[in-house]
Write an enzyme that holds these catalytic residues in place. Structure first.
Site, PDB file in Angstrom:
ATOM      1  N   GLU A  85       0.818  -1.211   0.000  1.00 27.08           N
ATOM      2  CA  GLU A  85       0.000   0.000   0.000  1.00 27.08           C
ATOM      3  C   GLU A  85       0.857   1.269   0.000  1.00 27.08           C
ATOM      4  O   GLU A  85       0.559   2.216  -0.704  1.00 27.08           O
ATOM      5  CB  GLU A  85      -0.898  -0.019   1.258  1.00 27.08           C
ATOM      6  CG  GLU A  85      -1.741   1.219   1.442  1.00 27.08           C
ATOM      7  CD  GLU A  85      -3.135   1.073   0.859  1.00 27.08           C
ATOM      8  OE1 GLU A  85      -3.431  -0.025   0.346  1.00 27.08           O
ATOM      9  OE2 GLU A  85      -3.898   2.034   0.907  1.00 27.08           O
ATOM     10  N   ASP A  86       1.925   1.259   0.775  1.00 28.00           N
ATOM     11  CA  ASP A  86       2.627   2.518   1.036  1.00 28.00           C
ATOM     12  C   ASP A  86       4.049   2.622   0.486  1.00 28.00           C
ATOM     13  O   ASP A  86       4.695   3.644   0.679  1.00 28.00           O
ATOM     14  CB  ASP A  86       2.707   2.762   2.558  1.00 28.00           C
ATOM     15  CG  ASP A  86       1.332   3.025   3.164  1.00 28.00           C
ATOM     16  OD1 ASP A  86       0.443   3.407   2.396  1.00 28.00           O
ATOM     17  OD2 ASP A  86       1.168   2.826   4.370  1.00 28.00           O
TER      18      ASP A  86
END
Ligand code: MN
Length: 708
Positions: A76-77
């Site tokens: 996600e990051d």
């Protein structure tokens, strides 16, 4: 922050067979992926996944879960991809990380939690493996522990509310009681700091007055039980501020009466000893009426067993007591299965229950927690999909549902006027099956009506019922209009006056009481106009049937006595013939088809020759050009076979705002292509413009309407 070797040692301590190498690699991978990222607190971002892994190791979860905890934010990051995870950590971990990432993305979609129940189900449905949910809950727990670092009050409150309404109940459902308590209490800090402080003050007051009450009570309880020859392990705790606050709300009690703040657990060796312990406690302390519950005699649907009671205990304190055997305790404490649907009402005959039974069976027979987790799939909502409206409202639909179902679930009127849908921001066909987490935007138009075709691809009863109701009422209405026109025509052509009253008088002959029923049957083609005529004028019966063959006006602009096709919806009482593709402005004729209504042909359609022997079926019809709408016209084109000729052809059609709905090559030689092109147009004028434009195109050899 926990160091690499500490985490590995901790996992190894309860699972000696854990894959040390994988743990080490995941630690390093996550550290490198998050690099210099910082959390809002100023801590390095990497501290977060490490803490999450630590929380999971507290629950003695399997190695894959710990690795997933370390990696859960990398996709996600950071620049890491799920393919990287798959390559480096294998398919199982990749699947878990992917699941957690999807949950995090869903989380971002909804900024309101008013449909918390559906949102909880969505999260459960998306966590195909219970470990996904466990990692997500650990993630949330750590975020809540560090929530006070966030600057914006609004955001903290939103996250607090979400935690209270969604994540704490989920933790309760899968039986992780201490996560639930902590999540609730951390959320309580954001949602009602004053309320929480006043309860903490009261607790302090009680504590100051009575010293360490919990250990006092434990000692006295232990002494009482031992004195009766019972060996018991006793544990006690103070309830969380939030649990006390909720009880105050529910029971409407004030601070002064707030003494019921401690809960104790008595674990003994056998079922008989449970009842003995209960007897000893009730004999020694006054029980509070209405609080005793026997979940050994009647276990909870989730398999939970215990005796519950409340008494005025040592130090005159109201205390809650749970009594159980160590076996019962294990079931209650092992999480996941324990407390499943506790206080939430379980559907005893539903799928949820069956799943639970299976789970308990696995629990009974599994030797290792990994095996237990591996068999634990969250399947109870696999027959449902959950979709968002653009505002974040959630709809629960049966799997296989389409945007039409979604529209009807929002509101009947939205369904009835639905013209299209955007799924995740892109226009999608109405027959598209929805997936979990899809955002669905319904496009409506006041002039749109439900189409009979929709019935073929809806999954909800509501949508089906609404479509049917509309189609049936509309269809009947159209048959009645059509039937009346057909009857009028029969009277007119035989030179008789068409009087509603005299037709009503003849209804008995058809065993009918409502004239609309008669017109309905005529419209459907079950009765003919001549049948009505001869009922009113019986002498007609002996006559030869008059020829009702039409004298279609070749002047398409003005057709005397023609029945206007006004507002009739194709597919109900009216059908357009597939042989000649009539479009508005064409000269047309209707053919009555028994049980189906009327089929519209162009006047020069060759198919009409088949009906020359049955003139009574012919019907003069005319367009009502006001109503507009889209029709498909078919043209036959011959173009030269050279580069760019097809492009020029489509350009001419596009310039005239015709939309090509189908294109078929029927013949090709080295010199020419012969094509059949279906074009959506509003009327014959537009189609003629297109044909004229094509004829002016050098590459086009010939172009004609196709009536065959
Ligand atoms: Mn996270």
């Amino acid at each position: 922050m926990m160091r690499q070797y500490e985490l590995v040692e901790r996992v190894k301590s309860y699972d000696p067979s854990a894959d040390e190498d994988a743990l080490n690699r995941a630690y390093v991978f996550s550290m490198q992926a998050h690099g210099t990222q910082l959390r809002e607190s100023g801590d390095s971002y990497f501290s977060h996944p490490v803490e999450v892994a630590g929380i999971l190791s507290d629950k003695k979860l399997d190695c894959d879960s710990i690795v997933t905890g370390l990696l859960h934010d990398t996709v996600e990051d950071t620049v890491a991809t799920i393919e990287d995870i798959h390559r480096l950590f294998g398919p199982d971990v990749a699947k878990l990380v992917d699941g957690v990432t999807k949950l995090s993305q869903i989380e971002l979609q909804s900024d309101q939690t008013k449909q918390a129940e559906n949102f909880r189900k969505l999260l459960l449905a998306m966590s195909e493996d219970i470990r996904v949910l466990l990692v997500k809950l650990a993630d949330r727990l750590h975020n809540m522990r560090t929530l006070h670092h966030l600057g914006k009050v609004e955001r903290r409150r939103r996250i607090g509310r979400e935690t209270m309404e969604i994540y704490a109940p989920l933790a309760e459902r899968i039986g992780i009681r201490d996560w639930k308590d902590e999540l609730e209490d951390l959320a309580f800090v954001e949602l009602n700091l004053d309320g929480r402080l006043s309860i903490i003050n009261r607790l302090d007051f009680l504590r100051n007055r009575g010293g360490d009450l919990v250990s006092h009570v434990m000692t006295e309880l232990g002494g009482t039980l031992n004195g009766s020859g019972l060996e018991a392990a006793i544990s006690g705790r103070e309830k969380t501020p939030y649990a006390i606050w909720r009880k105050m709300q529910r029971k409407n009690i004030g601070f002064e009466q707030l003494s019921d703040i401690m809960a104790f657990r008595v674990v003994v060796g056998s079922v008989e000893q449970c009842y003995q312990a209960l007897g000893v406690i009730h004999a020694r302390y006054r029980m509070i009426p209405g609080r005793f519950k026997d979940f050994i005699s009647i276990p909870k649907p989730n398999g939970y067993e215990s005796l519950h009671s409340s008494v005025i205990g040592p130090e005159n304190q109201r205390i809650e007591i749970q009594i159980r055997t160590s076996d019962m305790h294990e079931v209650a404490e092992l999480g996941v299965a324990a407390h499943w649907s506790y206080k939430q009402g379980v559907q005893t005959d539903g799928k949820q229950y069956r799943w639970l039974r299976e789970l308990l069976e696995i629990l009974d027979h599994a030797d290792a927690p990994e095996e237990f987790l591996e068999h634990t799939k969250l399947e109870m909502f696999s027959d449902q999909v959950f979709c968002f409206s653009p505002k974040g409202d959630l709809q629960a639909l049966p799997s296989g549902a389409t945007p039409i179902d979604f529209a009807y679930a929002v509101h009947t009127e939205i369904g009835n006027t639905c013209v299209g849908a955007k799924i995740n921001g892109r226009i999608a066909p109405l027959r598209t099956e929805l997936n979990n987490g899809d955002q669905v935007e319904i496009l409506t138009s006041k002039t749109q009506n439900p189409s009979p075709v929709w019935e073929g691809f809806v999954a909800t009863g509501k949508a089906r019922a609404c479509i049917r109701r509309y189609v049936r009422s509309q269809q009947r209405q159209e048959y009645i209009i059509l039937g009346r026109e057909i009857a009028e025509k029969a009277f007119r052509q035989s030179g008789h006056a068409f009087r509603i009253k005299s037709i009503k008088d003849s209804l008995k002959q058809f065993a009918m009481t409502d004239i609309d029923d008669l017109f309905f049957d005529v419209g459907r083609g079950q009765l003919s106009g001549f049948d009505v005529l001869s009922a009113v004028f019986p002498e007609m019966k002996s006559d030869a049937r008059p020829s009702l063959a039409p004298t279609p006006s070749r002047n398409g602009d003005k057709v005397d006595h023609a029945i206007p096709i006004k507002g009739l919806i194709p597919g109900m009482a009216l059908h357009y013939a597939g042989c000649c593709h009539p479009i508005p402005g064409d000269r047309i004729v209707g053919i009555v088809v028994t049980g189906k209504g009327v089929t519209i042909h162009t006047i020069d359609c060759e198919t009409l020759e088949n009906y020359t022997d049955t003139p009574e079926r012919w019907l003069d019809v005319a367009w009502d050009l006001e109503t507009g709408g889209i029709q498909v016209g078919r043209i036959r084109i011959m173009i030269t076979n050279e580069p760019g000729s097809l492009a020029n052809l489509t350009m001419v059609i596009g310039r005239n705002e015709g939309n090509i709905s189908n294109l078929k090559v029927i013949d090709r030689s080295s010199d020419f292509f012969e094509l059949l092109v279906d074009i959506e147009v509003t009327d014959v004028k537009q189609l003629n413009n297109i044909i004229a434009g094509l004829r002016a195109t050098p590459e086009v050899n010939s172009v004609d309407r196709d009536h065959h």
